[in-house]
Design an enzyme around this catalytic site. Structure first.
Site, PDB file in Angstrom:
ATOM      1  CD  GLU A  72      -2.714  -0.424  -0.012  1.00 16.46           C
ATOM      2  OE1 GLU A  72      -3.000   0.182  -0.260  1.00 16.46           O
ATOM      3  OE2 GLU A  72      -3.277  -1.660  -0.757  1.00 16.46           O
TER       4      GLU A  72
ATOM      5  CE1 TYR B 148      -6.670   3.050   0.220  1.00 14.61           C
ATOM      6  CE2 TYR B 148      -4.141   3.173  -0.487  1.00 14.61           C
ATOM      7  CZ  TYR B 148      -5.486   2.494  -0.519  1.00 14.61           C
ATOM      8  OH  TYR B 148      -5.424   1.281  -0.428  1.00 14.61           O
TER       9      TYR B 148
ATOM     10  CG  ASP C   8      -8.346   4.551  -3.496  1.00 18.37           C
ATOM     11  OD1 ASP C   8      -9.333   4.584  -4.396  1.00 18.37           O
ATOM     12  OD2 ASP C   8      -7.332   4.484  -4.206  1.00 18.37           O
TER      13      ASP C   8
ATOM     14  CB  CYS D 213     -14.208   3.746 -13.583  1.00 14.09           C
ATOM     15  SG  CYS D 213     -15.358   4.883 -13.405  1.00 14.09           S
TER      16      CYS D 213
ATOM     17  CB  CYS E 180     -23.115   3.156 -14.457  1.00 16.92           C
ATOM     18  SG  CYS E 180     -22.114   4.637 -13.933  1.00 16.92           S
TER      19      CYS E 180
END
Ligand code: SF4
Length: 314
Positions: free
Chosen positions: A48, A131, A149, A212, A228
């Site tokens: 991360e 986060y 995030d 996306c 969507c």
């Protein structure tokens, strides 16, 4: 149902979106070594930290080498700073490497070399923000927690509200939406997965990373296209509210700092410093060069020697 902005959020679709995304995740998730329970919590945290501001595909070789060399916090805590900075290579924003080592020292000394299992304790570690603490709680420990995030904010805002997410820090409304649509563990219709909130966080983030996208979302290949709101409404203002315009790199202090660190990382065997003349050959604007050398020194990434040569800290 209204969200906290007063918008008509179609969050009644959340369960259907979760099921579609879980199926897609199961079929298409990138096979990265820190996923699917194959890495320790420490390994997840390293992935991360490395992935912040750096694409996961670029992180992979660095993560593999790093974890082989320093498999746990205690190993990294005992490493020479110069080795840590060198191993960070071209991941960018090298201060992250030193913060990660500071974090490793606290984990090794205060927590018996095991990452703490609470959000608050994770958040208190050096270099760990909301986060990363949430991501580790979810991805490493399987706890139900909303991870927020940039990618997740963009996807949730498009799918449920039909608008682009605002730039800057996550707003309270965005955090509220992330909590509202987070599936309850164990009640998903998609029973193959017993930790539906974990799959949800990972799959929404993955969708934002590879389908996306901010500028050019691949709606025709999207597993939630039929659900969507943003697509249904003709993708209003596509890309207009991007978090930040992409920063140019050429000519910036970041580039100059990178050149100095790179020269240090690639010194011939037996040499430990880059002399002043060699530094000046790296960049013509010596005022900018000196500013960057000073900032690297301030960040603890280099040491300036009395003869104006520089070296990595030991
Ligand atoms: S349909 Fe398009 S805008 Fe909507 S989530 Fe999928 S890729 Fe994003």
């Amino acid at each position: 149902m209204n969200d906290t902005n007063g918008n008509n959020a179609e969050i009644e679709n959340a369960e259907a979106v979760a099921v579609a995304l879980a199926e897609w995740w199961h079929a298409s998730a990138r096979d990265l070594p820190w996923r699917f329970g194959r890495a320790t919590p420490w390994g997840v945290l390293v992935s991360e930290v490395m992935s912040q501001q750096t694409q996961m595909s670029r992180v992979l070789p660095y993560w593999n080498d790093w974890m082989e060399r320093w498999p746990d916090a205690a190993a990294l805590a005992g490493a020479a700073k110069s080795d840590v900075i060198t191993a960070w290579g071209r991941l960018g924003y090298p201060r992250r490497a030193l913060r990660l080592q500071e974090c490793a020292r606290v984990v090794a000394s205060d927590y018996g070399n095991e990452l703490p299992r609470t959000y608050d304790k994770l958040l208190a570690l050096p270099g760990i923000g909301d986060y990363t603490a949430s991501a580790v709680m979810s991805f490493a420990f399987g706890e139900r927690i909303a991870v927020v995030d940039t990618n997740i904010r963009r996807v949730l805002s498009r799918v449920f509200l039909g608008v682009e997410s605002l730039g800057g820090a996550a707003s309270p409304a965005e955090r509220a939406l992330a909590r509202q649509v987070l599936p309850q563990d164990g009640v998903s219709k998609c029973r193959r997965f017993d930790r539906s909130s974990v799959v949800w966080n990972q799959s929404v983030m993955e969708l934002g990373a590879i389908v996306c996208a901010a500028k050019s979302p691949l709606c025709e290949a999207c597993p939630v296209s039929s659900l969507c709101v943003f697509l249904r409404d003709g993708r209003p203002g596509l890309g207009e509210r991007r978090t930040r315009p992409r920063q140019r790199f050429q000519g910036t202090d970041r580039q100059v700092r990178g050149l100095v660190l790179n020269a240090l990382r690639n010194l011939p065997e037996g040499e430990i410093a880059v002399d002043r003349k060699s530094l000046e050959r790296l960049w013509n604007d010596h005022i900018q060069l000196d500013r960057c050398i000073a900032s690297l020194d301030e960040d603890g990434l280099i040491e300036i020697l009395p003869n104006a040569a520089v070296r990595l800290p030991v």
